[in-house]
Design a protein around this motif. Structure first.
Motif, PDB file in Angstrom:
ATOM      1  N   SER A 213     -63.636  59.835 -13.964  1.00 40.98           N
ATOM      2  CA  SER A 213     -63.794  59.339 -12.604  1.00 40.98           C
ATOM      3  C   SER A 213     -62.755  59.996 -11.716  1.00 40.98           C
ATOM      4  CB  SER A 213     -63.623  57.818 -12.548  1.00 40.98           C
ATOM      5  OG  SER A 213     -63.622  57.364 -11.209  1.00 40.98           O
ATOM      6  N   LEU A 214     -63.161  60.346 -10.523  1.00 41.23           N
ATOM      7  CA  LEU A 214     -62.242  60.878  -9.525  1.00 41.23           C
ATOM      8  C   LEU A 214     -61.784  59.766  -8.595  1.00 41.23           C
ATOM      9  CD1 LEU A 214     -60.848  63.236  -8.074  1.00 41.23           C
ATOM     10  CD2 LEU A 214     -63.023  63.733  -6.944  1.00 41.23           C
ATOM     11  N   GLU A 215     -62.696  58.867  -8.272  1.00 40.13           N
ATOM     12  CA  GLU A 215     -62.399  57.787  -7.336  1.00 40.13           C
ATOM     13  C   GLU A 215     -61.298  56.870  -7.858  1.00 40.13           C
ATOM     14  OE1 GLU A 215     -63.315  57.122  -4.338  1.00 40.13           O
ATOM     15  OE2 GLU A 215     -64.778  58.746  -4.098  1.00 40.13           O
ATOM     16  N   GLY A 216     -61.331  56.573  -9.160  1.00 37.44           N
ATOM     17  CA  GLY A 216     -60.341  55.665  -9.730  1.00 37.44           C
ATOM     18  C   GLY A 216     -58.925  56.168  -9.548  1.00 37.44           C
ATOM     19  N   ILE A 217     -58.700  57.444  -9.830  1.00 36.83           N
ATOM     20  CA  ILE A 217     -57.367  58.041  -9.717  1.00 36.83           C
ATOM     21  C   ILE A 217     -56.932  58.077  -8.264  1.00 36.83           C
ATOM     22  CG2 ILE A 217     -55.991  60.104 -10.194  1.00 36.83           C
ATOM     23  CD1 ILE A 217     -58.147  60.750 -12.380  1.00 36.83           C
ATOM     24  N   CYS A 218     -57.827  58.511  -7.385  1.00 35.06           N
ATOM     25  CA  CYS A 218     -57.495  58.584  -5.951  1.00 35.06           C
ATOM     26  C   CYS A 218     -57.199  57.199  -5.380  1.00 35.06           C
ATOM     27  CB  CYS A 218     -58.632  59.250  -5.185  1.00 35.06           C
ATOM     28  SG  CYS A 218     -58.840  61.012  -5.534  1.00 35.06           S
ATOM     29  N   ASP A 219     -57.961  56.185  -5.820  1.00 30.89           N
ATOM     30  CA  ASP A 219     -57.750  54.822  -5.324  1.00 30.89           C
ATOM     31  C   ASP A 219     -56.390  54.279  -5.748  1.00 30.89           C
ATOM     32  OD1 ASP A 219     -60.120  54.762  -4.019  1.00 30.89           O
ATOM     33  OD2 ASP A 219     -61.151  53.415  -5.400  1.00 30.89           O
ATOM     34  N   VAL A 220     -55.995  54.528  -7.011  1.00 29.10           N
ATOM     35  CA  VAL A 220     -54.697  54.047  -7.497  1.00 29.10           C
ATOM     36  C   VAL A 220     -53.562  54.693  -6.694  1.00 29.10           C
ATOM     37  CG1 VAL A 220     -53.093  54.021  -9.446  1.00 29.10           C
ATOM     38  CG2 VAL A 220     -55.492  53.471  -9.811  1.00 29.10           C
ATOM     39  N   LEU A 221     -53.655  56.018  -6.508  1.00 27.14           N
ATOM     40  CA  LEU A 221     -52.627  56.716  -5.731  1.00 27.14           C
ATOM     41  C   LEU A 221     -52.562  56.175  -4.302  1.00 27.14           C
ATOM     42  CD1 LEU A 221     -53.275  60.388  -6.920  1.00 27.14           C
ATOM     43  CD2 LEU A 221     -51.211  59.045  -7.353  1.00 27.14           C
ATOM     44  N   TYR A 283     -60.729  67.604  -3.019  1.00 33.62           N
ATOM     45  CA  TYR A 283     -61.624  66.552  -3.511  1.00 33.62           C
ATOM     46  C   TYR A 283     -62.967  67.111  -3.981  1.00 33.62           C
ATOM     47  CZ  TYR A 283     -64.243  62.181  -3.657  1.00 33.62           C
ATOM     48  OH  TYR A 283     -65.010  61.136  -4.077  1.00 33.62           O
ATOM     49  N   LYS A 284     -63.568  67.980  -3.158  1.00 32.53           N
ATOM     50  CA  LYS A 284     -64.889  68.507  -3.510  1.00 32.53           C
ATOM     51  C   LYS A 284     -64.837  69.357  -4.774  1.00 32.53           C
ATOM     52  CE  LYS A 284     -66.957  68.387   1.091  1.00 32.53           C
ATOM     53  NZ  LYS A 284     -67.601  69.173   2.185  1.00 32.53           N
ATOM     54  N   GLU A 285     -63.760  70.134  -4.908  1.00 33.55           N
ATOM     55  CA  GLU A 285     -63.636  70.955  -6.117  1.00 33.55           C
ATOM     56  C   GLU A 285     -63.496  70.080  -7.359  1.00 33.55           C
ATOM     57  OE1 GLU A 285     -61.970  73.743  -2.943  1.00 33.55           O
ATOM     58  OE2 GLU A 285     -62.258  71.602  -3.249  1.00 33.55           O
ATOM     59  N   PHE A 286     -62.705  68.999  -7.253  1.00 35.50           N
ATOM     60  CA  PHE A 286     -62.531  68.102  -8.401  1.00 35.50           C
ATOM     61  C   PHE A 286     -63.827  67.341  -8.698  1.00 35.50           C
ATOM     62  CE2 PHE A 286     -57.802  68.179  -7.522  1.00 35.50           C
ATOM     63  CZ  PHE A 286     -57.512  68.898  -8.676  1.00 35.50           C
ATOM     64  N   GLN A 287     -64.576  67.034  -7.659  1.00 30.73           N
ATOM     65  CA  GLN A 287     -65.861  66.378  -7.876  1.00 30.73           C
ATOM     66  C   GLN A 287     -66.806  67.297  -8.653  1.00 30.73           C
ATOM     67  OE1 GLN A 287     -68.964  65.461  -4.708  1.00 30.73           O
ATOM     68  NE2 GLN A 287     -67.947  63.486  -4.908  1.00 30.73           N
ATOM     69  N   LEU A 288     -66.765  68.584  -8.338  1.00 30.47           N
ATOM     70  CA  LEU A 288     -67.571  69.562  -9.056  1.00 30.47           C
ATOM     71  C   LEU A 288     -67.133  69.642 -10.514  1.00 30.47           C
ATOM     72  CD1 LEU A 288     -69.778  71.728  -8.883  1.00 30.47           C
ATOM     73  CD2 LEU A 288     -68.000  73.380  -8.259  1.00 30.47           C
ATOM     74  N   VAL A 289     -65.823  69.583 -10.758  1.00 30.11           N
ATOM     75  CA  VAL A 289     -65.290  69.580 -12.125  1.00 30.11           C
ATOM     76  C   VAL A 289     -65.833  68.384 -12.896  1.00 30.11           C
ATOM     77  CG1 VAL A 289     -63.195  69.258 -13.514  1.00 30.11           C
ATOM     78  CG2 VAL A 289     -63.197  70.880 -11.623  1.00 30.11           C
ATOM     79  N   LEU A 290     -65.826  67.221 -12.259  1.00 30.94           N
ATOM     80  CA  LEU A 290     -66.317  66.000 -12.903  1.00 30.94           C
ATOM     81  C   LEU A 290     -67.801  66.101 -13.224  1.00 30.94           C
ATOM     82  CD1 LEU A 290     -65.937  63.089 -13.839  1.00 30.94           C
ATOM     83  CD2 LEU A 290     -66.249  62.351 -11.467  1.00 30.94           C
ATOM     84  N   LYS A 291     -68.573  66.630 -12.285  1.00 28.19           N
ATOM     85  CA  LYS A 291     -70.013  66.771 -12.521  1.00 28.19           C
ATOM     86  C   LYS A 291     -70.289  67.715 -13.694  1.00 28.19           C
ATOM     87  CE  LYS A 291     -71.536  65.905  -7.767  1.00 28.19           C
ATOM     88  NZ  LYS A 291     -72.189  66.476  -6.566  1.00 28.19           N
ATOM     89  N   LYS A 292     -69.550  68.824 -13.735  1.00 26.24           N
ATOM     90  CA  LYS A 292     -69.726  69.784 -14.833  1.00 26.24           C
ATOM     91  C   LYS A 292     -69.372  69.144 -16.162  1.00 26.24           C
ATOM     92  CE  LYS A 292     -69.072  74.132 -12.301  1.00 26.24           C
ATOM     93  NZ  LYS A 292     -68.193  75.324 -12.116  1.00 26.24           N
ATOM     94  N   LEU A 293     -68.311  68.338 -16.167  1.00 28.57           N
ATOM     95  CA  LEU A 293     -67.896  67.651 -17.392  1.00 28.57           C
ATOM     96  C   LEU A 293     -68.982  66.714 -17.883  1.00 28.57           C
ATOM     97  CD1 LEU A 293     -65.684  66.675 -19.436  1.00 28.57           C
ATOM     98  CD2 LEU A 293     -65.027  64.994 -17.706  1.00 28.57           C
ATOM     99  N   LEU A 294     -69.543  65.921 -16.976  1.00 26.11           N
ATOM    100  CA  LEU A 294     -70.583  64.964 -17.351  1.00 26.11           C
ATOM    101  C   LEU A 294     -71.844  65.678 -17.815  1.00 26.11           C
ATOM    102  CD1 LEU A 294     -70.134  62.377 -14.455  1.00 26.11           C
ATOM    103  CD2 LEU A 294     -69.348  62.172 -16.803  1.00 26.11           C
ATOM    104  N   ASN A 295     -72.217  66.758 -17.136  1.00 24.96           N
ATOM    105  CA  ASN A 295     -73.406  67.514 -17.542  1.00 24.96           C
ATOM    106  C   ASN A 295     -73.223  68.141 -18.919  1.00 24.96           C
ATOM    107  OD1 ASN A 295     -75.230  67.127 -15.407  1.00 24.96           O
ATOM    108  ND2 ASN A 295     -74.165  68.623 -14.139  1.00 24.96           N
ATOM    109  N   LYS A 296     -72.039  68.642 -19.183  1.00 24.25           N
ATOM    110  CA  LYS A 296     -71.752  69.251 -20.478  1.00 24.25           C
ATOM    111  C   LYS A 296     -71.853  68.223 -21.596  1.00 24.25           C
ATOM    112  CE  LYS A 296     -68.321  72.054 -22.936  1.00 24.25           C
ATOM    113  NZ  LYS A 296     -66.983  72.704 -22.842  1.00 24.25           N
ATOM    114  N   GLN A 297     -71.316  67.022 -21.353  1.00 22.73           N
ATOM    115  CA  GLN A 297     -71.389  65.961 -22.349  1.00 22.73           C
ATOM    116  C   GLN A 297     -72.835  65.544 -22.588  1.00 22.73           C
ATOM    117  OE1 GLN A 297     -68.809  63.035 -20.624  1.00 22.73           O
ATOM    118  NE2 GLN A 297     -66.973  63.864 -21.596  1.00 22.73           N
ATOM    119  N   THR A 298     -73.624  65.539 -21.525  1.00 19.97           N
ATOM    120  CA  THR A 298     -75.037  65.175 -21.646  1.00 19.97           C
ATOM    121  C   THR A 298     -75.790  66.182 -22.506  1.00 19.97           C
ATOM    122  OG1 THR A 298     -75.031  64.103 -19.483  1.00 19.97           O
ATOM    123  CG2 THR A 298     -77.159  64.805 -20.351  1.00 19.97           C
TER     124      THR A 298
END
Length: 550
Positions: A213-221, A283-298
């Motif tokens: 998750s990207l939102e969780g880390i950003c929200d805590v900070l 933010y957008k670059e990290f969101q892309l990283v997260l999407k790639k991670l989830l797609n790879k796991q899928t």
């Protein structure tokens, strides 16, 4: 409005401008087509500093493209002209922060200008590329740069080319043009001017991969940055309810010295403030990283648990959703014949006409296949106490998968104790999904009847044409709604799912098979029974259900 004010206004709006006849200026990436080289596209959803140099802050780098006939440039002669002009002006302090790329080589104009790959040289046969660290206060320098480059080219006997048109447009895919500064003497790269950012990228990626998750880390900070979190306070408890991985993220941030606990409060360290700004800017670059991670796991999903599939809706009922019978019309051309209905019409007509049996044109009934419509999904996630840990995390993962893999509109309703909350409204936006899922925590009992009732109500109120309700639970109903029997109430609620023409899919655990079978039968849906709610099994269910491929 002066020419400098006009330039500043256009740049602040995120657009590019033409200076004179030959040059295009912006803080974005430019592109041209071999078919129409006189038209220059300004890719407005890019940032030149970030794309070329992986800089952390936006709108720092000016990008100039100046066009000429196809020719080999004497770049060193041109650099000398620029250095001389800038040295004698009020802009001498930007000399070290100007890069050039031409058909004759490139690099910092104060360097040896020998940094250019064959590919870069071939891409600059018809224009001079300049990138410079120029603030709004020094935009006058842009006009001086253009003037001196044009003069240098003409002295070299190179004809200038007119830019007929510029188009401000949005690009479709991520762009990485870091070869412009890799293996060069450029001082525009972030790590050349500020070592404080070193390793921040790797640290951020590591946490994103860990918490998915990207939102969780950003929200805590963001919450810690407010300086109001006292350990064990009501405020912290409220934040824990909203950010499911709060404790683990805080622990990680403390171990990596991004936050500290002093005077009974958490606060960001200087390094933590850099991380906060860095993650906001990228933010957008990290969101892309997260999407790639989830797609790879899928793609690597391999379930090690048994999946039991039970279908409760009759074949004829399922067919009725995909086809419609109607009288034959010659204008429709050839259609599939509904034999049963056609024979009934023929028999009835022959009887009333008192004639021998035969089939007339007006007796014909054809089957018209309905055009498949992608289903919008209402995901009901059990967030009771027993779902804590990997189960709730895997249920959230499924929600992200449905958006990324199938591109469907989804909504997420989480249910616990005596309430059902809409965590994600119907959307295809991954950021909204990630943010909403991050707020789901596990506690309390299982109000399944209320969840089904609210799911139906929310779906119908949004006028969804082809809805699918997916229920994920690890238990059985423990909170009643209309009577004193929670299971009977859930069955009663489930019957309304079929009545409104909504498809239903239930995913649960083996010990609860009997109860979940009754609920799914009432909804005339599909039931998948697992030994455990592991993510690979959940992904494989979406492939096997047949409900997501239309």
């Amino acid at each position: 409005m002066t020419h400098v004010e006009k330039l500043k206004h256009s740049l602040s709006a995120g657009n590019g401008v033409r200076i004179g006849h030959t040059s295009v200026v912006s803080r974005k990436v430019h592109s041209t087509s071999p078919i129409n080289p006189e038209v220059v596209n300004i890719i407005t959803n890019t940032d030149a500093g970030r794309i070329f140099y992986h800089r952390y802050n936006l709108d720092e780098v000016i990008h100039i493209d100046l066009f000429h006939e196809v020719s080999i440039i004497d770049v060193k002669s041109m650099a000398k002209d620029l250095i001389l002009a800038l040295s004698e002006s009020k802009f001498h302090d930007i000399l070290s922060y100007i890069d050039v790329m031409t058909s004759g080589g490139g690099g910092s104009i104060t360097g040896n200008l020998n940094y250019a790959t064959e590919n870069l040289i071939n891409n600059h046969l018809n224009h001079v590329h300049i990138a410079a660290l120029i603030s709004d206060e020094k935009l006058d320098s842009v006009f001086l740069l253009v003037e001196k480059v044009e003069e240098s080219l003409m002295r070299q006997g190179i004809e200038l080319r007119k830019v007929e048109k510029i188009v401000n447009c949005i690009g479709n895919s991520p762009v990485d043009l870091s070869p412009y500064c890799s293996d060069s003497d450029s001082r525009l790269r972030q790590n050349c001017t500020d070592d404080k950012y070193q390793n921040l990228h790797e640290e951020a990626i590591s946490m994103i991969e860990r918490y998915e998750s990207l939102e969780g880390i950003c929200d805590v900070l963001s919450e810690i940055d407010k300086g109001e979190i006292v350990q064990g306070s009501i405020n912290e408890l409220e934040i824990k309810r909203r950010i499911c991985d709060y404790d683990e993220i805080v622990k990680q941030l403390k171990e990596r010295h991004f936050i500290q606990y002093k005077h009974n409060k958490y606060s960001l360290t200087p390094r933590g403030k850099l991380l906060r700004d860095y993650m906001r800017n990228k933010y957008k670059e990290f969101q892309l990283v997260l999407k790639k991670l989830l797609n790879k796991q899928t793609q690597n999903a391999k379930s090690c648990h048994k999946i039991t599939y039970l279908k409760t809706r009759p074949k004829s009922s399922i067919l009725s959703h995909k086809t419609i019978s109607r009288p034959y019309c010659t204008e429709d051309g050839l259609e599939e014949l509904d034999v049963s209905s056609t024979l009934k019409n023929s028999l009835a007509r022959s009887h009333f006409e008192n004639t021998d049996f035969y089939v007339d044109d007006k007796d014909l009934v054809t089957i018209k296949k309905r055009k498949a419509t992608a289903q919008d999904i209402c995901l009901l996630i059990d967030s009771s106490a027993s779902m804590a840990g990997k189960r709730i995390k895997n249920a959230k993962y499924l929600a992200k998968h449905l958006v990324l893999k199938y591109g469907r509109r989804i909504s997420v309703l989480a249910f616990q104790d005596k309430e059902v909350k809409i965590k994600v409204p119907f959307t295809k936006n991954f950021s909204i999904v990630d943010k909403g899922l991050n707020e789901i925590t596990s506690e309390g009992l299982t109000p399944l009847a209320l969840a089904l009732h609210q799911g139906i109500s929310y779906t119908t109120s949004n006028h969804i044409r082809n809805p699918l309700i997916i229920l994920i639970t690890d238990g059985i109903p423990t909170v009643s709604l209309w009577s004193s029997d929670p299971i009977e109430d859930a069955i009663k609620a489930a019957k309304n799912i079929y009545k409104i023409g909504c498809d239903f899919c239930c995913i649960g655990l083996a010990p609860n098979k009997t109860c979940l079978m009754k609920i799914t039968t009432a909804a005339k849906g599909k039931l998948f029974i697992l030994d455990e709610l592991d993510r690979d099994s959940l992904i494989n269910i979406t492939k096997k259900s047949g409900q997501l491929h239309c």
